[in-house]
Design a protein around this motif. Sequence first.
Motif, PDB file in Angstrom:
ATOM      1  N   ARG A 188      29.834  31.035  39.683  1.00  0.00           N
ATOM      2  CA  ARG A 188      31.218  30.995  40.035  1.00  0.00           C
ATOM      3  C   ARG A 188      31.694  31.849  41.411  1.00  0.00           C
ATOM      4  NH1 ARG A 188      35.476  30.264  40.948  1.00  0.00           N
ATOM      5  NH2 ARG A 188      37.445  30.704  39.854  1.00  0.00           N
TER       6      ARG A 188
ATOM      7  N   GLU B 284      32.398  34.777  34.699  1.00  0.00           N
ATOM      8  CA  GLU B 284      32.772  33.772  34.176  1.00  0.00           C
ATOM      9  C   GLU B 284      31.779  32.265  34.363  1.00  0.00           C
ATOM     10  OE1 GLU B 284      37.677  33.967  34.930  1.00  0.00           O
ATOM     11  OE2 GLU B 284      36.546  32.922  36.416  1.00  0.00           O
TER      12      GLU B 284
ATOM     13  N   SER C 136      34.964  40.229  37.931  1.00  0.00           N
ATOM     14  CA  SER C 136      35.698  39.772  36.768  1.00  0.00           C
ATOM     15  C   SER C 136      35.526  38.079  36.947  1.00  0.00           C
ATOM     16  CB  SER C 136      37.182  39.770  36.661  1.00  0.00           C
ATOM     17  OG  SER C 136      38.085  39.166  37.816  1.00  0.00           O
ATOM     18  N   PHE C 137      35.414  37.354  38.196  1.00  0.00           N
ATOM     19  CA  PHE C 137      35.208  36.151  38.289  1.00  0.00           C
ATOM     20  C   PHE C 137      33.708  35.806  38.129  1.00  0.00           C
ATOM     21  CE2 PHE C 137      39.179  36.019  41.078  1.00  0.00           C
ATOM     22  CZ  PHE C 137      39.834  34.938  40.627  1.00  0.00           C
TER      23      PHE C 137
ATOM     24  N   LEU D 184      39.589  39.643  30.201  1.00  0.00           N
ATOM     25  CA  LEU D 184      38.941  38.239  30.160  1.00  0.00           C
ATOM     26  C   LEU D 184      38.896  38.031  28.607  1.00  0.00           C
ATOM     27  CD1 LEU D 184      36.300  38.176  32.981  1.00  0.00           C
ATOM     28  CD2 LEU D 184      38.413  37.047  32.976  1.00  0.00           C
TER      29      LEU D 184
ATOM     30  N   GLU E 124      36.934  35.359  27.737  1.00  0.00           N
ATOM     31  CA  GLU E 124      35.602  34.733  27.554  1.00  0.00           C
ATOM     32  C   GLU E 124      34.659  35.311  28.872  1.00  0.00           C
ATOM     33  OE1 GLU E 124      33.203  30.343  27.076  1.00  0.00           O
ATOM     34  OE2 GLU E 124      35.474  30.628  27.617  1.00  0.00           O
ATOM     35  N   VAL E 125      33.510  35.926  28.343  1.00  0.00           N
ATOM     36  CA  VAL E 125      32.575  36.371  29.101  1.00  0.00           C
ATOM     37  C   VAL E 125      31.477  35.339  29.095  1.00  0.00           C
ATOM     38  CG1 VAL E 125      31.122  38.165  29.976  1.00  0.00           C
ATOM     39  CG2 VAL E 125      33.257  38.782  29.269  1.00  0.00           C
ATOM     40  N   VAL E 126      30.875  34.550  30.140  1.00  0.00           N
ATOM     41  CA  VAL E 126      29.882  33.592  29.954  1.00  0.00           C
ATOM     42  C   VAL E 126      28.387  34.421  30.205  1.00  0.00           C
ATOM     43  CG1 VAL E 126      28.694  31.650  31.016  1.00  0.00           C
ATOM     44  CG2 VAL E 126      31.125  31.568  30.792  1.00  0.00           C
TER      45      VAL E 126
ATOM     46  N   ARG F 232      44.446  37.011  41.554  1.00  0.00           N
ATOM     47  CA  ARG F 232      44.047  37.706  40.405  1.00  0.00           C
ATOM     48  C   ARG F 232      44.105  39.345  40.645  1.00  0.00           C
ATOM     49  NH1 ARG F 232      38.870  36.687  36.955  1.00  0.00           N
ATOM     50  NH2 ARG F 232      40.274  34.648  36.419  1.00  0.00           N
TER      51      ARG F 232
END
Length: 304
Positions: free
Chosen positions: A278, A272, A268-269, A224, A226-228, A290
């Motif tokens: 998410r 996000e 992984s979702f 990924l 970007e990791v939020v 995915r």
Amino acid sequence: MSLLVAGWVAIDEIETPFERREGSLGGSATCAALAASLFTEVRLLAAVGEDFPDAMRKALERPGIDLAGLEVVAGGETSRWGGRYHYDMNSRDTLYTVLGVNANWEPKLPAGWEDSTALFAAAGDPVLQQRLMAMVPGARARMVDTIKFFIDGARDELMKAIRAADFVSINESEARELAGVPSIARAGRALLDGGTRAVIIKLGEYGAAYISGEDYFVAPGYPLEEVVDPTGAGDAFAGGFLGYLDSVATVNQREIRRAIIYGSTVASFCVEGFGPSRLLTLERDEVEQRYRQFRALTHFEVDG
């Protein structure tokens, strides 16, 4: 098929180097249940206080999640957790933990839930985890998770819980501490020697390692950009892993490997968005797309 998910439903305060959120829906059972509901029917066993917002309960009222086991404790306070992540988003500091209703909660299964076919006992009192496993004797896949607090303060009971389960989910630093060795591979083998049936060592953004008496499998993390917010990713992994296993006819090494990839895909979702935000919008079609990308990224041909 039905997966019993037991653990915390909580209210979180999360701070990353880039953003801060208060009053976020959280808890280990929340993320695991949402993830698992993408694959199978989920029974959520948890407790909240009278202060638990109606909007958060409505967020959990989703197809595939039975809330009959979500107890509202009269006069009780919902558990709360605050954490601050470092710049690498892999390490964090716990700012506070308010046990609230979970300080003395004694879970009771709604009628008929004893026939659950799988169980995830999220990080919690290992004595309680043992009791939960005894409540669903016919479950074909049972996983326990833990944290450093119980490794330090309840090691003997924790080992009893781990030996009774089919899978233990643990992060790499906890695996090293529990096994008393620095190597991930050796830590997994040491836990097997101690009576554990199978170990899943979570490696954060780098994936997960699975060790059993019959198999050793390492899955990378999905790349990924970007990791939020990493909060709940490990529980989302567990929910995706067990949810998938609960949906297949036979639990074998082939399906376990697939379940690990599905777990990593759902996790992984999760990262996000903040908390489980998410997961609340995630659809199975997105997971499958995915998952196929994940397989393509890790596939290679062997000549000869």
